[in-house]
Scaffold this motif. Structure first.
Motif, short mmCIF file in Angstrom:
data_model
loop_
_atom_site.label_atom_id
_atom_site.label_comp_id
_atom_site.label_asym_id
_atom_site.label_seq_id
_atom_site.Cartn_x
_atom_site.Cartn_y
_atom_site.Cartn_z
N GLU A 110 4.98 1.10 0.07
CA GLU A 110 3.52 0.98 0.18
C GLU A 110 2.85 0.20 1.37
O GLU A 110 1.91 0.13 1.65
CB GLU A 110 2.78 0.69 -1.24
N HIS A 111 3.86 -0.43 2.10
CA HIS A 111 3.60 -1.25 3.29
C HIS A 111 2.26 -2.50 2.80
O HIS A 111 1.38 -2.65 3.38
CB HIS A 111 2.81 -0.39 4.32
N THR A 112 2.76 -3.23 1.65
CA THR A 112 2.12 -4.05 1.12
C THR A 112 3.17 -5.25 0.71
O THR A 112 4.37 -4.91 0.49
CB THR A 112 1.46 -3.59 0.12
N THR A 113 2.59 -6.32 0.21
CA THR A 113 3.50 -7.39 -0.40
C THR A 113 3.58 -7.03 -1.95
O THR A 113 2.79 -6.34 -2.43
CB THR A 113 2.85 -8.75 -0.29
N LEU A 114 4.65 -7.75 -2.46
CA LEU A 114 4.83 -7.63 -3.96
C LEU A 114 3.45 -7.81 -4.78
O LEU A 114 3.05 -7.24 -5.76
CB LEU A 114 5.94 -8.28 -4.33
#
Length: 87
Positions: A46-50
């Motif tokens: 999702e191209h995001t951090t956890l």
């Protein structure tokens, strides 16, 4: 019969706690190591951090259902849903 499941290394199902900030509040989540790995994979896709993925999932679930009664269970089921849709 259960060789595939019984042969998993214990490290994969060891519970690990992590602190995550959700809408400004820090919460502690205890999940199995393997679940954390899958969540990190989802977040990367999702191209995001956890932390941002979990926060977004939490907020979107509240918007749809009014509340999240068990965030750890929501995360586990999200991993299962992800795995079901990968095949």
């Amino acid at each position: 019969m259960c060789e595939l499941y019984a042969s998993q290394t214990p490290e994969l199902y060891q519970v690990t706690k992590k602190s995550i900030r959700i809408q400004g509040a820090v919460t502690s989540l205890a999940l199995e190591y393997k679940v954390w790995l899958i969540l990190e994979k989802i977040a990367a896709q999702e191209h995001t951090t956890l932390a941002q993925f979990i926060s977004t999932l939490h907020q979107e679930s509240i918007e749809r259902h009014g509340k999240v009664t068990n965030l750890a269970s929501l995360l586990r089921i999200s991993c299962l849903t992800y795995l079901e849709n990968c095949t």
